[in-house]
Structure formats: structure tokens, C-alpha cells
Design a protein around this motif. Structure first.
Motif, PDB file in Angstrom:
ATOM      1  N   THR A   1      60.256  79.401  88.354  1.00 24.85           N
ATOM      2  CA  THR A   1      60.219  77.996  88.021  1.00 24.85           C
ATOM      3  C   THR A   1      58.991  77.437  87.868  1.00 24.85           C
ATOM      4  O   THR A   1      57.995  77.147  86.625  1.00 24.85           O
ATOM      5  CB  THR A   1      61.582  76.836  88.996  1.00 24.85           C
ATOM      6  N   ALA A   2      57.860  77.633  88.987  1.00 26.31           N
ATOM      7  CA  ALA A   2      56.631  77.429  89.231  1.00 26.31           C
ATOM      8  C   ALA A   2      55.799  78.056  87.951  1.00 26.31           C
ATOM      9  O   ALA A   2      54.829  77.060  87.728  1.00 26.31           O
ATOM     10  CB  ALA A   2      56.062  77.160  90.237  1.00 26.31           C
ATOM     11  N   LEU A   3      56.320  79.499  88.014  1.00 26.76           N
ATOM     12  CA  LEU A   3      55.739  80.097  87.224  1.00 26.76           C
ATOM     13  C   LEU A   3      55.939  80.331  86.060  1.00 26.76           C
ATOM     14  O   LEU A   3      55.700  81.521  85.028  1.00 26.76           O
ATOM     15  CB  LEU A   3      55.463  81.477  88.266  1.00 26.76           C
TER      16      LEU A   3
ATOM     17  N   TYR B   1      51.564  74.159  90.675  1.00 26.51           N
ATOM     18  CA  TYR B   1      51.619  74.132  89.555  1.00 26.51           C
ATOM     19  C   TYR B   1      52.511  73.106  89.102  1.00 26.51           C
ATOM     20  O   TYR B   1      53.076  73.099  87.408  1.00 26.51           O
ATOM     21  CB  TYR B   1      52.372  75.321  89.100  1.00 26.51           C
ATOM     22  N   GLY B   2      52.470  71.748  89.612  1.00 29.25           N
ATOM     23  CA  GLY B   2      53.718  70.666  89.039  1.00 29.25           C
ATOM     24  C   GLY B   2      54.219  70.337  90.314  1.00 29.25           C
ATOM     25  O   GLY B   2      54.994  70.911  90.830  1.00 29.25           O
ATOM     26  N   GLU B   3      55.495  68.516  89.716  1.00 26.25           N
ATOM     27  CA  GLU B   3      56.141  68.482  90.507  1.00 26.25           C
ATOM     28  C   GLU B   3      57.692  68.959  90.041  1.00 26.25           C
ATOM     29  O   GLU B   3      57.275  69.192  88.630  1.00 26.25           O
ATOM     30  CB  GLU B   3      55.924  67.172  90.502  1.00 26.25           C
ATOM     31  N   LEU B   4      58.549  69.560  90.709  1.00 27.80           N
ATOM     32  CA  LEU B   4      59.743  70.621  89.936  1.00 27.80           C
ATOM     33  C   LEU B   4      60.984  69.363  90.807  1.00 27.80           C
ATOM     34  O   LEU B   4      61.021  69.812  92.102  1.00 27.80           O
ATOM     35  CB  LEU B   4      59.437  71.901  90.341  1.00 27.80           C
TER      36      LEU B   4
ATOM     37  N   LEU C   1      47.457  81.131  93.935  1.00 32.77           N
ATOM     38  CA  LEU C   1      47.661  81.360  92.285  1.00 32.77           C
ATOM     39  C   LEU C   1      46.885  80.205  91.651  1.00 32.77           C
ATOM     40  O   LEU C   1      45.805  80.792  90.470  1.00 32.77           O
ATOM     41  CB  LEU C   1      48.411  81.684  91.866  1.00 32.77           C
ATOM     42  N   ALA C   2      47.069  79.122  92.164  1.00 29.19           N
ATOM     43  CA  ALA C   2      45.797  78.261  91.331  1.00 29.19           C
ATOM     44  C   ALA C   2      44.489  78.438  91.570  1.00 29.19           C
ATOM     45  O   ALA C   2      43.982  78.018  90.647  1.00 29.19           O
ATOM     46  CB  ALA C   2      46.914  76.561  91.488  1.00 29.19           C
ATOM     47  N   GLU C   3      44.386  79.063  92.601  1.00 32.16           N
ATOM     48  CA  GLU C   3      42.453  79.219  92.445  1.00 32.16           C
ATOM     49  C   GLU C   3      42.162  80.362  91.819  1.00 32.16           C
ATOM     50  O   GLU C   3      40.816  80.022  91.305  1.00 32.16           O
ATOM     51  CB  GLU C   3      42.626  78.882  94.575  1.00 32.16           C
TER      52      GLU C   3
END
Length: 381
Positions: free
Chosen positions: A63-65, A10-13, A40-42
Motif C-alpha cells: 500500500t505504501a509503495l 511514503y505518507g499517512e495510511l 527506500l525513501a532515502e
């Protein structure tokens, strides 16, 4: 303190963990978090998906979600702080929060479950989550493969449903429920122990340290109280079920006792034990679910009692003890005392001498030592 960058699906954190310390060697996520987020991304979840995240230790999942409707259910003030702080660092909204002593209710589309280390917490949580799964929530568990054994699989089968661990990926596995969700009645997670030699009855909820018996460290610490000067303001730091603070209150009836612990279930146990052992009208007590003494605004203590943990989940180390010692020094009055019990091999005397400039052994046995350090100089800052 080093910056840790989490390259998730879900991106760089940018993520940090607590307790904070220079030259950080541990990170705020592991391969099980990565595996879970990749799956989850799939699935291409809708942004309106209501997600319950359980045991997200340092906020990596929440944080990612953050773009979804997330609620965090944990038994840790550190987890709550990390999820809020890491969300802010990444310009995200923090999740809604439910403490572990308050069972989640309502409708959720998905439950993301990080396996806890505590077996009692596992049982309590699975029994609590079962009705949510029967209402249609999709359950996905995650853990490092070495932490999934036949006891874990059996606990799932007894308390929620049979479970099928996935193939391992970077030594992590996901866990999917199979078959019908069982309708087991949620049992009380409290366990009562009687300590006749100390004239105490203690109630311990799930996840409380040494909930089945009095641990040897606390036992030798209790025998050491008579060697300490009479205090007026005491902290039981990392209090667990509150046994050290309750004993201090019995030993020094006029003292105020501040009970602090990272666990919501521990503080609830301590509150109940204070009422039960010191009387319903006992008012010389304050309780805080906190990261050590983070955010403490009260009067300085003249005595801090501390039986530090030497692990955080599955990570073994002295980082929590170091933070406890630093916070104690900061919030002790001049000539105030920090009294610590620990295994001999942990070498706490070295840390205390460096921080306080002094340390003496006031009690010991073949395995444990009780150490006393006195604050002789003002705190910096």
C-alpha cells in the motif's frame, strides 16, 4: 474495530489487518516495515522501479509503495485480501499478485523480503529468488531483530548469498546480501510422510503445518470421527495437508468434503493428497484458499472439522480460532456440528459455549481435547 494509522515515509495510511475483530490490539505493520520504507525513501526510487514484495502480511508495504510497479508474492489468502482492501481504503491500486506455489519470473529491479516464520518456506523462497538476484535485482530483507539468528544467516549462505544484518533500529534489522549470488539448484520443497496406521501417504510442501510428522492434535481428532453422526457435507477448515478431510472421506465415502486453508502451498498439498489417497477420479472434493470461510457461497455444512492455529506469523492468540468458530456457526445447517481439537489450556470450550450455547468433550488426552458444539439456533444475518 479500531482504525490504525500508519505514518510511513511514503505518507499517512489507514491500515487494517485480518481477521477483523472489535477493539483490535494488533496492527498491520511493525518497525521492520518502517525501517525498510525509510531506507527506500532515502534512495529516491524512480516511479518505474519494478518491485517484488515477498511476505507482506497485511499489505503495509504494497500500500505504501502503490505508486511503483509492485508485485506481491505470498503464501496467504489473508495477505492477498489485506493488500487489496488496504489499497482500496487508501485510494491506491493493489499490487499484481503471485501465489507462493507459482514462482515469480521476469525482471525485477528490487526484492523486498519480509522474513517468514517457517524455515521450510524460507529455504524455498531463497532458492527461488536467487536467479532474480543474479539477474540484477537488489535484495533487501527485513525482520525484527529477535527473529534473526545464526540459523537464518546460515540459510541465506546456503541458498542465496551471505547476508549482513544492519544495526538495529527500534529492534528491527535490515538484511543486505554480500558477495556473489550462489548458483544452487532449486530443490523440491515437498516432503513425503507415510502413516501406515491410517493407510495414508501425505506430501507436504513448504510452510505446511507439521510437515514432518502427524501432529498429536490431528491424531486424537482422527480417533474421534467414529463418535460423530454421518454427514453429507463436510468442511475441513484450516485443512493443511488435508488429513482430516481425507479421513472423513474414507470414513463417510458419500460425503462431499470442502478443504479450506489460508495457504496456497497447503491447498496444493491437500489436492495432491486427495488424488493420491482417494483416487484420481475422486470428485467429491472442493478446495479453497481463503480467510476462514470468507466468501463461501455453497450449501450449509452438517459437519465442520477444525484444528485451529493459535498463532499468525509470530503473533500468538486465539483471533483466528474465534473467526473460524464464527464462520462455522454461520455456515452450519441447523443441528450441524463443529468438531474442534485444541490444547487444553486454550479454553476453546468457553468460546464455543458462548457462541453455540453448548459444548461437550468427546475425546481427550493429557494435552488435547476434542470438542463438539451443535448449532441449535439460526445464524444472525
Amino acid at each position: 474495530m479500531e482504525t490504525r494509522v500508519f505514518n510511513s515515509a511514503y505518507g499517512e495510511l489507514t491500515l487494517f489487518r485480518r481477521p477483523f475483530r472489535p477493539r483490535e490490539t494488533l496492527q498491520a505493520w511493525d518497525a521492520a516495515d518502517e525501517y525498510l520504507l525509510q531506507q527506500l525513501a532515502e534512495r529516491n526510487l524512480d516511479k518505474s522501479t519494478r518491485i517484488l514484495i515477498v511476505n507482506d502480511s497485511f499489505g503495509s508495504l504494497s500500500t505504501a509503495l502503490a505508486d511503483y510497479a509492485c508485485t506481491l508474492w505470498v503464501d496467504s489468502a489473508i495477505s492477498q485480501l489485506c493488500s487489496t482492501e488496504n489499497a482500496a481504503r487508501n485510494n491506491k491500486l493493489p499490487p499484481a499478485f503471485i501465489p507462493a506455489n507459482s514462482p515469480p519470473s521476469g525482471q525485477f529491479d528490487m526484492i523486498l523480503y519480509r522474513l517468514p516464520k517457517s524455515r521450510s518456506l524460507l529455504t524455498y523462497q531463497l532458492q527461488t529468488l536467487a536467479p532474480l538476484c543474479r539477474s540484477g535485482a537488489i535484495f533487501i530483507g527485513a525482520a525484527m531483530a529477535r527473529h534473526i539468528d545464526h540459523h537464518i544467516v546460515s540459510a541465506f549462505a546456503k541458498n542465496i548469498a551471505t547476508v549482513k544484518p544492519s544495526l538495529a533500529k527500534k529492534k528491527a534489522r535490515l538484511m543486505h546480501l554480500e558477495g556473489e549470488i550462489i548458483a544452487v539448484e532449486r530443490q523440491s520443497d515437498s516432503k513425503t510422510i507415510t502413516l501406515a496406521e491410517h493407510n495414508m501417504v501425505l506430501v507436504n510442501r513448504a510452510n505446511v503445518f507439521s510437515r514432518d510428522k502427524l501432529d498429536q492434535g490431528s491424531r486424537i481428532m482422527l480417533a474421534s470421527l467414529e463418535k460423530l453422526d454421518t454427514p453429507t457435507n463436510v468442511a475441513d477448515l484450516g485443512c493443511g495437508n488435508g488429513i482430516l478431510g481425507i479421513s472423513a472421506a474414507q470414513h463417510w465415502p458419500n460425503a462431499h468434503v470442502y478443504y479450506a486453508d489460508d495457504s496456497f502451498l497447503a491447498i496444493e498439498s491437500a489436492k495432491q493428497n486427495v488424488r493420491q489417497n482417494l483416487g484420481e477420479d475422486y470428485s467429491n472434493a472442493t478446495f479453497s484458499v481463503s480467510d476462514c470461510l470468507y466468501g463461501y457461497k455453497g450449501e450449509d455444512f452438517d459437519l465442520v472439522l477444525c484444528n485451529p492455529p493459535f498463532h499468525q506469523d509470530h503473533h500468538v492468540g486465539d483471533h483466528i480460532a474465534r473467526q473460524m468458530f464464527r464462520d462455522s456457526h454461520k455456515h452450519l445447517a441447523l443441528n450441524g456440528v463443529l468438531c474442534v481439537v485444541g490444547n487444553r489450556h486454550l479454553g476453546y470450550h468457553v468460546l464455543l459455549k458462548k457462541l453455540f450455547g453448548n459444548c461437550e468433550t468427546i475425546n481427550s488426552d493429557s494435552k488435547f481435547v476434542v470438542l463438539r458444539a451443535r448449532k441449535t439456533t439460526p445464524s444472525n444475518g
